[in-house]
Design an enzyme around this catalytic site. Structure first.
Site, PDB file in Angstrom:
ATOM      1  N   HIS A 205       0.830  -1.188   0.000  1.00  0.00           N
ATOM      2  CA  HIS A 205       0.000   0.000   0.000  1.00  0.00           C
ATOM      3  C   HIS A 205       0.869   1.244   0.000  1.00  0.00           C
ATOM      4  O   HIS A 205       1.832   1.316   0.748  1.00  0.00           O
ATOM      5  CB  HIS A 205      -0.874  -0.008   1.257  1.00  0.00           C
ATOM      6  CG  HIS A 205      -1.917   1.046   1.201  1.00  0.00           C
ATOM      7  ND1 HIS A 205      -1.629   2.360   1.435  1.00  0.00           N
ATOM      8  CD2 HIS A 205      -3.220   0.977   0.906  1.00  0.00           C
ATOM      9  CE1 HIS A 205      -2.738   3.058   1.275  1.00  0.00           C
ATOM     10  NE2 HIS A 205      -3.716   2.250   0.965  1.00  0.00           N
TER      11      HIS A 205
ATOM     12  N   PRO B 173      -2.561   6.270  17.363  1.00  0.00           N
ATOM     13  CA  PRO B 173      -2.611   5.427  16.171  1.00  0.00           C
ATOM     14  C   PRO B 173      -2.651   6.187  14.851  1.00  0.00           C
ATOM     15  O   PRO B 173      -2.664   5.558  13.792  1.00  0.00           O
ATOM     16  CB  PRO B 173      -3.915   4.647  16.366  1.00  0.00           C
ATOM     17  CG  PRO B 173      -4.757   5.524  17.211  1.00  0.00           C
ATOM     18  CD  PRO B 173      -3.827   6.296  18.089  1.00  0.00           C
TER      19      PRO B 173
ATOM     20  N   LYS C 295       2.206   3.681  13.993  1.00  0.00           N
ATOM     21  CA  LYS C 295       3.601   3.364  14.325  1.00  0.00           C
ATOM     22  C   LYS C 295       3.726   2.314  15.428  1.00  0.00           C
ATOM     23  O   LYS C 295       4.802   1.755  15.637  1.00  0.00           O
ATOM     24  CB  LYS C 295       4.339   4.624  14.816  1.00  0.00           C
ATOM     25  CG  LYS C 295       4.388   5.760  13.820  1.00  0.00           C
ATOM     26  CD  LYS C 295       5.545   5.599  12.883  1.00  0.00           C
ATOM     27  CE  LYS C 295       5.684   6.765  11.943  1.00  0.00           C
ATOM     28  NZ  LYS C 295       5.946   6.353  10.577  1.00  0.00           N
TER      29      LYS C 295
ATOM     30  N   TYR D  69       6.338   9.035   7.288  1.00  0.00           N
ATOM     31  CA  TYR D  69       5.061   8.316   7.345  1.00  0.00           C
ATOM     32  C   TYR D  69       5.287   6.814   7.280  1.00  0.00           C
ATOM     33  O   TYR D  69       4.677   6.041   8.010  1.00  0.00           O
ATOM     34  CB  TYR D  69       4.189   8.770   6.174  1.00  0.00           C
ATOM     35  CG  TYR D  69       2.792   8.216   6.151  1.00  0.00           C
ATOM     36  CD1 TYR D  69       1.901   8.489   7.198  1.00  0.00           C
ATOM     37  CD2 TYR D  69       2.342   7.454   5.086  1.00  0.00           C
ATOM     38  CE1 TYR D  69       0.614   7.992   7.167  1.00  0.00           C
ATOM     39  CE2 TYR D  69       1.053   6.967   5.039  1.00  0.00           C
ATOM     40  CZ  TYR D  69       0.192   7.238   6.089  1.00  0.00           C
ATOM     41  OH  TYR D  69      -1.086   6.748   6.058  1.00  0.00           O
TER      42      TYR D  69
END
Ligand code: APR
Length: 408
Positions: free
Chosen positions: A88, A310, A314, A405
């Site tokens: 993804h 959340p 991570k 990210y």
């Protein structure tokens, strides 16, 4: 305290059971520690409060960073996620100023996530561990860690039949989460506790519905945040920001879907694919970090070591990273008498934890309106929009975002 060289294997008394390493908790952290130790011939046991069924089915996170996959690859723990996980790499932001997409595999370090439900990962890790001959004691609740600052730490437990028991060992890996025995057993003043309440609450929803988009969706709306995260081809995770203390069952399914449609701007960008909501949980955004991640022979990893909200997914990734460092350091200490890894464990983890906390904090501020209704909230809101505009328009900002990210 410095680590002790390896002298004897067991500290057995008539009443107690023993293992060189007592691992508390069969989550991602505990099971990575246990698998690595077992593979290196270290005598260990996992003590887990829940039943095997509960451990294998509890839905949690699902986004694995590229570094996490590399760690699991290195130790032969990744077959399942390569077979059934999906890569993804796109996130989509929806705001009052329109929407934009970031393909983070084409930005920053060029890395992707692997989407693999955490319960599937945990289930795989258990299977590997048990196949390798690993010991797990289910329905065994750790009550406290004793004498962590001595050479003879032990863990008192409540056994499945409700009777008290005790495990003796040389080291304890505290991987039993935020409410576990490891944290509870830290003496006053032994570690420093940094914490922050973000005053944000998400209602986490698991829907029996195919994903509605091919991206992680982040919607910033005057009524609060809404999020979309694919899990499998027929299960999707959604999030709705709500008032703290809202009972998870307070909203009907129709109201939830209407609210998701509204905040995700379904009128403009297309309706969400609805389905039965099979799980709801409330997540209060709190972050904390303990320093150091050690008290004598007790080492902390995963949620026991620190909580991360959340928003940037991570938590499980930090847990796996810490678990690998801890297991390798324990192996060096127990097989070669080399304590340097254990002595460096906390500092090495914290150099990864704080940047993750910083990014997570940045993302929380990007995605949520200021909780205060005071005169500063509109100012904060303008800052947030400026931050979003920079992310939409600046390539260097997008590279910065992508690197943080998907990385840990
Ligand atoms: N005794 C034994 N087991 C316990 C006890 C106890 N006193 N308390 C908790 N446990 C068990 C829980 O039942 C659970 O199986 O410890 C395990 C902890 O697992 P997780 O909560 O998954 O924590 P961790 O392994 O640190 O994983 C971290 O995964 O989904 C993310 O957000 C989550 O950041 C978290 C990450």
């Amino acid at each position: 305290m410095t680590s002790r060289p390896h002298t004897s294997r067991h500290h057995t008394t008539a009443a107690a059971e023993s293992a060189d390493v007592i691992v508390l908790g069969a989550g991602p952290a505990g099971l990575v520690v246990a698998n690595l130790l077992q593979a290196r011939g270290i005598d260990c046991v996992v003590l887990e409060r829940a039943t095997p069924d509960r451990v294998r089915t509890r839905a949690r996170a699902g986004f694995l960073a590229a570094n996490t996959v590399r760690i699991l690859d290195r130790h032969g723990l990744s077959d399942g996620l390569h077979r059934h996980g999906r890569t993804h790499s796109v996130c989509e932001f929806r705001t009052d100023d329109g929407r934009f997409r970031l393909d983070y595999s084409a930005l920053g370090l060029g890395e992707r996530h692997t989407v693999y439900p955490q319960q599937a990962l945990v289930s795989d890790l258990l299977t590997y561990y048990v196949k390798a001959g690993g010991r797990v004691r289910y329905e065994t609740e750790a009550l406290a860690v004793h004498d962590a600052d001595s050479d003879t730490p032990s863990v008192s437990v409540r056994a499945p039949d409700g009777r008290p028991g005790r495990w003796r060992g040389r080291y304890v890996a505290g991987c039993d989460g935020r409410h576990g025995a490891a944290r509870r057993s830290l003496p006053e003043g032994a570690v420093r506790h940094y914490r922050r309440d973000h005053h944000v609450t998400w209602l986490g929803l698991l829907a029996e519905a195919p994903p509605s988009m091919d991206a992680v969706g982040y919607a910033v709306h005057a009524r609060g945040f809404a999020g979309h995260m694919a899990r499998t081809s027929d299960i999707t995770r959604y999030y709705l920001q709500c008032e703290r203390g809202t009972p998870p069952g307070a909203w009907s399914e129709d109201r939830i879907w209407d609210e998701l449609d509204l905040r995700m701007r379904a009128e403009e960008y297309g309706p969400l694919r609805r389905g039965r909501i099979v799980q709801r949980d409330l997540v209060d955004f709190e972050s904390d970090v303990l320093e150091p991640l050690r008290h004598g022979a007790l080492f902390l990893a995963g949620d026991a070591a620190g909580l991360i909200s959340p928003s940037a997914a991570k938590g499980a990734n930090l847990a796996v990273l810490e678990a690998e460092l801890l297991a390798l350091a324990l192996t060096d200490a127990l097989t070669g008498g080399d304590p340097t890894g254990l002595d460096a464990y906390s500092a090495r983890c914290l150099t990864r934890v704080w940047p993750a906390q910083e990014f997570s904090h940045w993302l929380i501020e990007l995605l949520h309106r200021s909780p205060g209704t005071d005169h500063e909230a509109p100012f904060h809101d303008r800052l947030r929009r400026a931050r979003m505009t920079a992310l939409r328009t600046s390539r260097s900002q997008q590279d910065w975002f992508a690197e943080r990210y998907v990385g840990v």
